[in-house]
Design a protein around this motif. Structure first.
Motif, PDB file in Angstrom:
ATOM      1  N   LYS A  90      28.810  -2.239 -34.669  1.00  0.00           N
ATOM      2  CA  LYS A  90      27.798  -2.724 -35.309  1.00  0.00           C
ATOM      3  C   LYS A  90      26.834  -1.681 -35.720  1.00  0.00           C
ATOM      4  CE  LYS A  90      26.722  -6.917 -32.604  1.00  0.00           C
ATOM      5  NZ  LYS A  90      26.084  -7.435 -31.517  1.00  0.00           N
ATOM      6  N   VAL A 107      20.971  -4.593 -39.465  1.00  0.00           N
ATOM      7  CA  VAL A 107      21.193  -5.538 -40.380  1.00  0.00           C
ATOM      8  C   VAL A 107      20.136  -5.545 -41.485  1.00  0.00           C
ATOM      9  CG1 VAL A 107      21.752  -7.872 -41.096  1.00  0.00           C
ATOM     10  CG2 VAL A 107      22.512  -7.000 -38.962  1.00  0.00           C
ATOM     11  N   SER A 108      20.492  -5.193 -42.720  1.00  0.00           N
ATOM     12  CA  SER A 108      19.445  -5.250 -44.021  1.00  0.00           C
ATOM     13  C   SER A 108      19.341  -6.377 -44.662  1.00  0.00           C
ATOM     14  CB  SER A 108      19.756  -3.996 -44.697  1.00  0.00           C
ATOM     15  OG  SER A 108      21.003  -4.113 -45.445  1.00  0.00           O
ATOM     16  N   ARG A 109      20.582  -7.213 -44.557  1.00  0.00           N
ATOM     17  CA  ARG A 109      20.264  -8.540 -45.078  1.00  0.00           C
ATOM     18  C   ARG A 109      21.319  -9.399 -44.316  1.00  0.00           C
ATOM     19  NH1 ARG A 109      20.296  -9.003 -51.746  1.00  0.00           N
ATOM     20  NH2 ARG A 109      19.850 -11.391 -51.751  1.00  0.00           N
ATOM     21  N   HIS A 110      21.001 -10.660 -44.432  1.00  0.00           N
ATOM     22  CA  HIS A 110      22.100 -11.620 -43.790  1.00  0.00           C
ATOM     23  C   HIS A 110      21.696 -13.045 -44.493  1.00  0.00           C
ATOM     24  CE1 HIS A 110      24.978 -13.332 -41.293  1.00  0.00           C
ATOM     25  NE2 HIS A 110      24.031 -14.523 -41.162  1.00  0.00           N
ATOM     26  N   THR A 167      29.682  -8.442 -48.295  1.00  0.00           N
ATOM     27  CA  THR A 167      29.417  -7.667 -47.274  1.00  0.00           C
ATOM     28  C   THR A 167      29.292  -6.113 -47.744  1.00  0.00           C
ATOM     29  OG1 THR A 167      31.625  -6.996 -45.951  1.00  0.00           O
ATOM     30  CG2 THR A 167      30.405  -9.154 -45.429  1.00  0.00           C
ATOM     31  N   ARG A 209      28.429  -2.264 -45.917  1.00  0.00           N
ATOM     32  CA  ARG A 209      28.304  -1.408 -44.767  1.00  0.00           C
ATOM     33  C   ARG A 209      27.708  -0.147 -45.356  1.00  0.00           C
ATOM     34  NH1 ARG A 209      29.538  -0.016 -39.280  1.00  0.00           N
ATOM     35  NH2 ARG A 209      29.105  -2.123 -38.875  1.00  0.00           N
ATOM     36  N   ALA A 249      20.116  -4.778 -50.401  1.00  0.00           N
ATOM     37  CA  ALA A 249      19.177  -5.587 -49.637  1.00  0.00           C
ATOM     38  C   ALA A 249      18.345  -6.756 -50.656  1.00  0.00           C
ATOM     39  CB  ALA A 249      18.366  -5.068 -48.653  1.00  0.00           C
ATOM     40  N   HIS A 291      26.189 -10.466 -45.990  1.00  0.00           N
ATOM     41  CA  HIS A 291      25.941  -9.909 -44.741  1.00  0.00           C
ATOM     42  C   HIS A 291      25.927  -8.211 -44.949  1.00  0.00           C
ATOM     43  CE1 HIS A 291      25.323  -9.169 -40.405  1.00  0.00           C
ATOM     44  NE2 HIS A 291      25.994  -8.206 -40.523  1.00  0.00           N
ATOM     45  N   MET A 292      24.753  -7.480 -44.660  1.00  0.00           N
ATOM     46  CA  MET A 292      24.460  -6.043 -45.052  1.00  0.00           C
ATOM     47  C   MET A 292      24.050  -5.154 -43.756  1.00  0.00           C
ATOM     48  SD  MET A 292      23.146  -6.484 -48.865  1.00  0.00           S
ATOM     49  CE  MET A 292      23.915  -7.404 -50.035  1.00  0.00           C
ATOM     50  N   GLU A 293      24.687  -4.078 -43.625  1.00  0.00           N
ATOM     51  CA  GLU A 293      24.534  -3.287 -42.576  1.00  0.00           C
ATOM     52  C   GLU A 293      24.184  -1.783 -42.953  1.00  0.00           C
ATOM     53  OE1 GLU A 293      26.836  -5.641 -39.137  1.00  0.00           O
ATOM     54  OE2 GLU A 293      27.721  -3.739 -40.286  1.00  0.00           O
ATOM     55  N   TYR A 294      23.380  -1.056 -42.354  1.00  0.00           N
ATOM     56  CA  TYR A 294      22.808   0.269 -42.661  1.00  0.00           C
ATOM     57  C   TYR A 294      23.156   0.858 -41.271  1.00  0.00           C
ATOM     58  CZ  TYR A 294      19.796   4.029 -43.935  1.00  0.00           C
ATOM     59  OH  TYR A 294      19.208   5.376 -44.152  1.00  0.00           O
TER      60      TYR A 294
END
Ligand code: FES
Ligand code: FES
Lengths: 157, 726
Positions: B313, B316-319, B462, B464, B492, B502-505
């Motif tokens: 995990k 999250v920067s965008r969902h 997505t 990451r 984002a 879905h974006m994560e940092y």
């Protein structure tokens, strides 16, 4: 004591013989138009003329320059009236400007040898670095200056 | 030889304060001296009509510039904003830097002295145009009062006020002294942009004539009587410290005055020339304590980034939407990892600072992007009130973000100067120090996945990011729930419409000091995104330009779409090319502006890449000086393509491996493609200019390389790739 002729003026400087010409110009003679960029003959910011030939003064021991005619940007013209300086203004070449005196000195030497340079001539003679990326305008300004002097020559017959 | 001991206090300060701008917020007093005491001598001969405008009796108009010229043209563009509303004779305008000390004495009357973030014009335009309009009103009112007529009967134009009914005229210079005594009107009406005569027209830059004669004095050109020169060696490993130096070894070298040890560096001060200081420091035996990071390498950093990709995990920067079901029903899945290395700014003028410490005041000359922060750092380092600091403003030999938040060279110079009161000291970093002690564009590894449905339409995306954060240390408020909100830009805030995103940092901070490199996140992130979008287009069997168009159909994306269309058309996207030449395209919005590029390139049988043509376009809303916008785009092409082709700082044993332009290569004139800049200002907003041009270059080039070779470039720089056609 080392005797130097810079922009037509004789100077006698008390420095070590291996001191690089760049630092003699900048720190001893106060001619700060010649710039330090790398100290390794890589960028051309320190370009001056030695008997009309472009040299990178950051690697040139002052002893080698003794007795030769040294020209710096300050010796080109004090009022910006040299055709290349005028072309540089007309094309609004400089951004930060730090590399530009070295660029102009390289270009002046090129035009002396090749008054009507091709793009390839420019590529080979002007190898200085401009971090601001003014190359397109530099090329255009050199061509403009060359054209001007070409048409002047023509008028004079 | 005297050895200067470091003070515990300055060590603590140094450790606590990483960036000058940060200090500013905690140490600067508001106005400390009454404004009236400080009326400058100049004001008597050149009355001040608002803080920004001085008018001499001979009608010369002096317009103050608070921000700094580092090549981008704001020394001309900012005065244009004032002059447009002032209705003055532009040929009589001179630009002059606003004094930092006056700014501080007068309660920050010049708003801000920070130069960065492509903000000079867009963030100043309202208050500068307002000041110009206010000054015009004051001058008109003064003339009306002299004539004893209503102001409404008078108009100002070209530095002349005319009483329309009688056609009497007075020049600005004639009434400036009276105008200066009037109250400054608060909300003067501003011109309709359609009525502008100066803004939007190309203007010759004020700073250029002196830059072609060598007269421009950069900070490094400061020459003061009795000045000493200093050269520095900093611990090669970031975070290490100085153990010992054998100062006796160089005591007899020419000009050497003294050796000043700092916590993580050592300085040699010499008379006569920097050459002497530099020779001595090269000969100085130095022992370092390399600290805990001496084992770090580019490989270990890459491994650390990979762990960030693999984390189960991440913040999250965008969902948007439902990724899982979109992926479950995908007809085609595309997945790719992208990487970008550290980069150094390499401003052409190396880091330097001249400082003069006396018991009365401290003077500094530095190539810094924020003179207010320079004053704060100087005051704190010298341990004097900021009211006793004078920062002399000079043009910068390049900035690119290097010298905004991070001005450690000022701190160093002031510390040295304080050890020798009355002697001005000029500290210059060698190019090697500059390359090896920069504030680097962070490394980044990004994994992207996307789904296409059976019709080839993108349904899910997505991202990451495993990236180092620039701001976690110096601007902690920019970190929200673990996300560096600047670091995620491009993703984002991507204008593309995927129904599910879905974006994560994953923040991956290393010991290598990061900093804002020109365009900050908008250099590597656009390379990742716009290359990946190209991959999707090819997977969908669609033209990369048309594929982008279909993803940019919402009203919010209309300006991205428009600049993309404009650039594609100017480049002749669908027109045939010479044999072997191929095109790539990219689009990106950043700093409030919209840019796109098409690059034409070819790769020969031996893998040699040739750049033929770059078409780059911008919509920055309104334009102050179009020629400066053009120049910034031209410059961005070189800065951006240099990075794409060659730019790479690598780490070995905790230190930077590169040291000068032989191993940190720059593009030169011979490598230049034809560059065509397209200005498409649509008005209605003010976007930035200094950085946005950077964004689309690397991806447009790599997309062209894919078109030419079928090789997808997923890491930079290109020099590391074998481009021979597969
Ligand atoms: S300073 Fe001489 S070539 Fe760079
Ligand atoms: S104009 Fe800035 S380096 Fe050339």
């Amino acid at each position: 004591m080392i005797s130097l002729t810079v922009n037509g003026t004789e100077h006698s400087v008390d420095v070590s013989s291996d001191m690089r010409l760049l630092w003699v110009l900048r720190d001893i003679l106060g001619l700060t138009g010649t710039k330090f960029g790398c100290g390794m003959s890589l960028c051309g910011a320190c370009t001056v003329h030695l008997d009309g030939e472009p040299v990178r003064s950051c690697v040139m021991p002052v002893s080698i320059a003794a007795g030769k005619k040294i020209t710096t940007i300050e010796g080109l013209s004090t009022d910006g009236s040299h055709p290349l300086q005028q072309a540089w203004v007309a094309h609004q070449v400089p951004q930060c400007g730090y590399c530009q005196t070295g660029m102009i000195m390289s270009a002046v030497a090129l035009l002396k040898k090749k008054p009507q340079p091709t793009d390839t001539d420019i590529n080979e003679a002007v190898t200085n670095i401009c971090r601001c990326g003014t190359y397109t305008r530099i090329r255009a300004a050199i061509h403009t200056a060359a054209e001007k002097s070409g048409s002047n020559n023509g008028m004079k017959g | 030889m005297p050895m200067q001991q470091m003070s515990r206090r300055s060590f603590l300060l140094r450790s606590a304060a990483v960036g000058g701008g940060l200090l500013l917020e905690v140490t600067l007093p508001k106005s400390s001296v009454a404004e009236t005491e400080q009326a400058s001598a100049q004001a008597e001969t050149s009355p001040e009509v608002t803080a920004w405008v001085l008018i001499r009796p001979d009608d010369t108009i002096i317009i103050r510039v608070a921000r700094v010229e580092m090549g981008q043209g704001n020394f001309t563009g900012l005065p244009m904003l004032v002059a447009e509303e002032l209705a003055c004779d532009w040929s009589k305008v001179q630009a002059e830097y606003a004094s930092t000390s006056e700014h501080l004495r007068r309660n920050r009357i010049f708003q801000t002295m920070l130069t960065g973030g492509s903000r000079s014009i867009r963030d100043s335009q309202e208050y500068l145009r307002t000041a110009g309009a206010a000054a015009r009103l004051m001058l008109t009112t003064a003339a009306a009062q002299r004539w004893g007529v209503p102001v409404a009967e008078c108009v100002a134009e070209n530095s002349l006020i005319t009483h329309t009914p009688t056609q009497r005229q007075l020049s600005f210079g004639a009434v400036a002294a009276e105008a200066a005594t009037l109250d400054i009107p608060e909300n003067p009406p501003l011109k309709d942009p359609a009525a502008w005569t100066l803004l939007g027209q190309p203007a010759a830059r004020f700073d250029i004539p002196d830059k072609v004669t060598g007269k421009t004095a950069f900070a490094i050109d400061t020459r003061l009587p009795g000045m000493a020169y200093a050269s520095i060696a900093q611990c090669p490993v970031f975070g290490g410290s100085l153990k010992s130096v054998d100062a006796e070894k160089i005591a007899d070298m020419r000009g050497v005055v003294k050796v000043v040890p700092l916590e993580d560096a050592v300085v040699v001060v010499a008379k006569e020339s920097w050459w002497n200081a530099q020779q001595a420091i090269r000969a100085l035996p130095i022992e370092w304590d390399f600290g805990e990071h001496a084992h770090v390498s580019s490989d270990s950093i890459l491994e650390f980034l990979r762990e960030g990709i693999q984390l189960e995990k991440a913040p999250v920067s965008r969902h948007e939407g439902d990724i899982d079901s979109a992926f479950a029903s995908a007809a085609t899945m595309i997945e790719a990892d992208y990487y970008a290395p550290y980069l150094e700014h390499a401003t052409m003028e190396p880091q330097n600072c001249t400082a003069l410490y006396t018991d009365k005041r401290v003077d500094v000359w530095a190539p810094a992007q924020n003179s207010e922060a320079t004053a704060a750092v100087t005051a704190e380092t010298a341990d004097v009130p900021v009211s006793r600091v004078e920062v002399h403003k000079v043009h910068l030999g390049g900035g690119f973000g290097r010298r905004g938040l991070h001005i450690e060279f000022v701190r160093q110079a002031v510390r040295i100067a304080k050890t020798m009161p009355g002697t001005p000291v000029q500290l210059i970093w060698s190019r090697e120090e500059d390359i090896q002690h920069g504030r680097y564009r962070p490394v980044a590894l990004v994994r992207m996945r996307a789904a296409l449905n059976a019709a080839g339409e993108p349904t899910a995306w997505t991202v990451r990011q495993a990236e180092q954060s620039i701001f976690s240390e110096v601007r902690p408020h920019l970190i929200r729930d673990g996300v560096d909100i600047v670091g995620v830009r491009t993703f984002a805030d991507a204008p593309y419409t995927f129904p599910n995103m879905h974006m994560e940092y994953a923040m991956r901070n290393t010991h290598v000091p990061p900093g804002p490199w020109r365009a900050v996140a908008h250099t590597h992130n656009p390379f990742f995104r716009e290359s990946f979008i190209d991959e999707l287009a090819h997977a969908a069997g669609q033209d990369p330009y048309q594929f982008r168009r279909t993803l940019l159909q919402t009203p919010q994306a209309s300006k991205d779409l428009a600049i993309l269309d404009a650039v594609a058309e100017a480049a002749g996207w669908d027109s045939p090319l010479p044999e072997g030449v191929h095109r790539g395209i990219a689009v990106q919005d950043s700093y409030g502006s919209y840019t796109a590029a098409v690059i034409e390139a070819s790769v020969n049988g031996t893998g040699e890449l040739t750049l033929h043509r770059v078409v780059v376009g911008i919509d920055c809303g309104y334009v102050a000086n179009p020629d400066s916008v053009r120049a910034q785009l031209e410059g961005s092409v070189v800065y951006g393509l240099t990075a794409a082709l060659y730019g790479e700082i690598t780490i070995k044993e905790g230190r930077v491996e590169q040291s000068n332009f032989h191993d940190y290569r720059m593009m030169r004139i011979a490598e230049m493609p034809t560059v065509e800049v397209l200005l498409k200002p649509t008005g209605g907003f003010w976007g930035g200019v200094g950085e946005p041009g950077m964004a689309p270059l690397a991806p447009a080039l790599c997309n062209a390389i894919f078109a030419a070779t079928g090789k997808r470039i997923r890491s930079l720089p290109l020099k590391n790739h074998d481009l021979r056609p597969a």
